[in-house]
Design a protein around this motif. Sequence first.
Motif, PDB file in Angstrom:
ATOM      1  N   UNK A 210       0.830  -1.210   0.000  1.00  0.00           N
ATOM      2  CA  UNK A 210       0.000   0.000   0.000  1.00  0.00           C
ATOM      3  C   UNK A 210       0.862   1.257   0.000  1.00  0.00           C
ATOM      4  N   UNK A 211       1.943   1.254   0.781  1.00  0.00           N
ATOM      5  CA  UNK A 211       2.853   2.406   0.806  1.00  0.00           C
ATOM      6  C   UNK A 211       3.509   2.584  -0.560  1.00  0.00           C
ATOM      7  N   UNK A 212       3.961   1.476  -1.155  1.00  0.00           N
ATOM      8  CA  UNK A 212       4.548   1.543  -2.488  1.00  0.00           C
ATOM      9  C   UNK A 212       3.565   2.071  -3.508  1.00  0.00           C
ATOM     10  N   UNK A 213       2.311   1.665  -3.406  1.00  0.00           N
ATOM     11  CA  UNK A 213       1.280   2.140  -4.319  1.00  0.00           C
ATOM     12  C   UNK A 213       1.003   3.622  -4.157  1.00  0.00           C
ATOM     13  N   UNK A 214       0.990   4.103  -2.910  1.00  0.00           N
ATOM     14  CA  UNK A 214       0.776   5.530  -2.660  1.00  0.00           C
ATOM     15  C   UNK A 214       1.885   6.354  -3.302  1.00  0.00           C
ATOM     16  N   UNK A 215       3.120   5.903  -3.157  1.00  0.00           N
ATOM     17  CA  UNK A 215       4.252   6.608  -3.771  1.00  0.00           C
ATOM     18  C   UNK A 215       4.149   6.564  -5.298  1.00  0.00           C
ATOM     19  N   UNK A 216       3.836   5.398  -5.834  1.00  0.00           N
ATOM     20  CA  UNK A 216       3.798   5.218  -7.285  1.00  0.00           C
ATOM     21  C   UNK A 216       2.744   6.110  -7.936  1.00  0.00           C
ATOM     22  N   UNK A 217       1.551   6.118  -7.392  1.00  0.00           N
ATOM     23  CA  UNK A 217       0.454   6.885  -8.007  1.00  0.00           C
ATOM     24  C   UNK A 217       0.538   8.375  -7.692  1.00  0.00           C
ATOM     25  N   UNK A 218       0.819   8.719  -6.451  1.00  0.00           N
ATOM     26  CA  UNK A 218       0.870  10.124  -6.065  1.00  0.00           C
ATOM     27  C   UNK A 218       1.949  10.894  -6.807  1.00  0.00           C
ATOM     28  N   UNK A 219       3.159  10.367  -6.829  1.00  0.00           N
ATOM     29  CA  UNK A 219       4.283  11.073  -7.450  1.00  0.00           C
ATOM     30  C   UNK A 219       4.127  11.184  -8.965  1.00  0.00           C
ATOM     31  N   UNK A 220       3.678  10.110  -9.616  1.00  0.00           N
ATOM     32  CA  UNK A 220       3.571  10.135 -11.073  1.00  0.00           C
ATOM     33  C   UNK A 220       2.435  11.039 -11.542  1.00  0.00           C
TER      34      UNK A 220
ATOM     35  N   UNK B 214      -5.035  -2.603 -16.722  1.00  0.00           N
ATOM     36  CA  UNK B 214      -3.692  -2.256 -16.252  1.00  0.00           C
ATOM     37  C   UNK B 214      -3.013  -3.426 -15.543  1.00  0.00           C
ATOM     38  N   UNK B 215      -3.705  -4.056 -14.632  1.00  0.00           N
ATOM     39  CA  UNK B 215      -3.088  -5.124 -13.842  1.00  0.00           C
ATOM     40  C   UNK B 215      -3.012  -6.434 -14.608  1.00  0.00           C
ATOM     41  N   UNK B 216      -4.100  -6.808 -15.285  1.00  0.00           N
ATOM     42  CA  UNK B 216      -4.102  -8.086 -16.001  1.00  0.00           C
ATOM     43  C   UNK B 216      -3.127  -8.053 -17.174  1.00  0.00           C
ATOM     44  N   UNK B 217      -3.129  -6.955 -17.949  1.00  0.00           N
ATOM     45  CA  UNK B 217      -2.201  -6.849 -19.074  1.00  0.00           C
ATOM     46  C   UNK B 217      -0.763  -6.832 -18.591  1.00  0.00           C
ATOM     47  N   UNK B 218      -0.510  -6.104 -17.519  1.00  0.00           N
ATOM     48  CA  UNK B 218       0.848  -6.062 -16.968  1.00  0.00           C
ATOM     49  C   UNK B 218       1.306  -7.462 -16.533  1.00  0.00           C
ATOM     50  N   UNK B 219       0.490  -8.131 -15.755  1.00  0.00           N
ATOM     51  CA  UNK B 219       0.877  -9.452 -15.239  1.00  0.00           C
ATOM     52  C   UNK B 219       1.116 -10.438 -16.388  1.00  0.00           C
TER      53      UNK B 219
ATOM     54  N   UNK C  53       0.957  -1.965 -21.082  1.00  0.00           N
ATOM     55  CA  UNK C  53      -0.352  -2.015 -20.429  1.00  0.00           C
ATOM     56  C   UNK C  53      -1.026  -0.648 -20.433  1.00  0.00           C
ATOM     57  N   UNK C  54      -0.243   0.413 -20.271  1.00  0.00           N
ATOM     58  CA  UNK C  54      -0.796   1.757 -20.196  1.00  0.00           C
ATOM     59  C   UNK C  54      -1.494   2.208 -21.468  1.00  0.00           C
ATOM     60  N   UNK C  55      -0.992   1.791 -22.614  1.00  0.00           N
ATOM     61  CA  UNK C  55      -1.616   2.158 -23.884  1.00  0.00           C
ATOM     62  C   UNK C  55      -3.037   1.616 -23.952  1.00  0.00           C
ATOM     63  N   UNK C  56      -3.208   0.355 -23.573  1.00  0.00           N
ATOM     64  CA  UNK C  56      -4.537  -0.250 -23.580  1.00  0.00           C
ATOM     65  C   UNK C  56      -5.442   0.400 -22.537  1.00  0.00           C
ATOM     66  N   UNK C  57      -4.876   0.741 -21.382  1.00  0.00           N
ATOM     67  CA  UNK C  57      -5.652   1.396 -20.326  1.00  0.00           C
ATOM     68  C   UNK C  57      -6.269   2.698 -20.823  1.00  0.00           C
TER      69      UNK C  57
ATOM     70  N   UNK D  68      -0.978   8.323 -20.011  1.00  0.00           N
ATOM     71  CA  UNK D  68      -1.237   7.073 -19.298  1.00  0.00           C
ATOM     72  C   UNK D  68      -0.160   6.029 -19.572  1.00  0.00           C
ATOM     73  N   UNK D  69       0.369   6.002 -20.806  1.00  0.00           N
ATOM     74  CA  UNK D  69       1.463   5.072 -21.091  1.00  0.00           C
ATOM     75  C   UNK D  69       2.665   5.353 -20.210  1.00  0.00           C
ATOM     76  N   UNK D  70       3.061   6.628 -20.171  1.00  0.00           N
ATOM     77  CA  UNK D  70       4.196   7.030 -19.325  1.00  0.00           C
ATOM     78  C   UNK D  70       3.875   6.812 -17.855  1.00  0.00           C
ATOM     79  N   UNK D  71       2.678   7.221 -17.470  1.00  0.00           N
ATOM     80  CA  UNK D  71       2.241   7.119 -16.085  1.00  0.00           C
ATOM     81  C   UNK D  71       2.268   5.675 -15.590  1.00  0.00           C
ATOM     82  N   UNK D  72       1.683   4.770 -16.370  1.00  0.00           N
ATOM     83  CA  UNK D  72       1.579   3.372 -15.955  1.00  0.00           C
ATOM     84  C   UNK D  72       2.945   2.720 -15.863  1.00  0.00           C
TER      85      UNK D  72
END
Length: 340
Positions: free
Chosen positions: A47-57, A213-218, A252-256, A308-312
């Motif tokens: 959760x902490x990693x996710x907060x950093x990843x989404x907030x900063x980007x 985003x998650x399924x395509x990435x995985x 994954x971001x392009x499809x998102x 979104x591509x860059x962001x993801x």
Amino acid sequence: MLPSVQSLSAFKGTSQKLFVAPSPAEKPFVAHSTVEVYSPRYFYTCAVGGAMACGLTHYALTPVDMLKCRMQVSKGLYKGIFDGFKKVSAKEGIKGLYLGGAPTLLGYSMQGMGKYGFYEYFKYLYAGLAGEEAAAKYKTLLFLSASASAEFIADVLLCPMEALKVKMQTSTTPFATSFLGGIRKINAAEGINGFYKGLAPLWLRQIPYTMVKFATFEKTVEAIYKHMLSKPKDQYTKTEQLGVTFGAGYFAGIFCAIVSHPADTLVSKLNNVAKAEGESTGALAVRILKDLGFTGVWAGLGPRIFMIGTLTALQWFIYDSFKVQTGLPTTGGAAAPKKE
């Protein structure tokens, strides 16, 4: 908002998975951490990693997001994204480009906390409920269901700040002089509904987006290690594994961006168009879609694909980099999680 230690204790295995960490001179990265995988502490760490990843980007890309929102709300305002950068920077400077930055940083940090933390939790929970064989056989369904469940919660955390962000970025006159001033203004005019009237469209935008985003990435990470690289994942260096993370994230971001764009346009308009007297949010949404037409809902798609591509890609890179720094493995390229 995250599960309590007590509620998660039931899902902990009795034995701890151990990973042997290489020294900096060693090439392969095989994770080792004091954080037990699928323990309560693991989910909080994610959760902490996710907060950093989404907030900063999201904060870093505020100028692109601001221009995209304005292009969705006001057709013909800018000829394109570069024209928008030129006009806004000339008129308002760097401050104008980062209009809405505060609610973006706060809102998407909270969303990232819920998105990534609950994704790992639901992925593990659903795999345990399905059983080892079914979880391995239907991994894609596991990724889709876990990400949809996580995003449902994450959007409740995001919605108030998204409403404020869009109003600040798209109002023809300055909406508020400060972050708190904007909060007070929405509350005074519309009450709690002002912060959550865009929640249903946000779910329509974000849940399909996050599922893709998650399924395509995985699946992309799995395919890269299986078909494009010659060795198992744990025989590659930390840098190489994070390179796979970045590449799979951009793909994954392009499809998102494509899947979620019509709903994104609707969210931008909903937070900028006043309701008629007695009009429901659903009726307003229908009216907006009729006014926009098919081509209108795709306005701003080019900037959004870039964004979104860059962001993801950056989100997955930051998230996995944080996990690696705590000694945890990078995401994907392994068997479905299971109860021990």
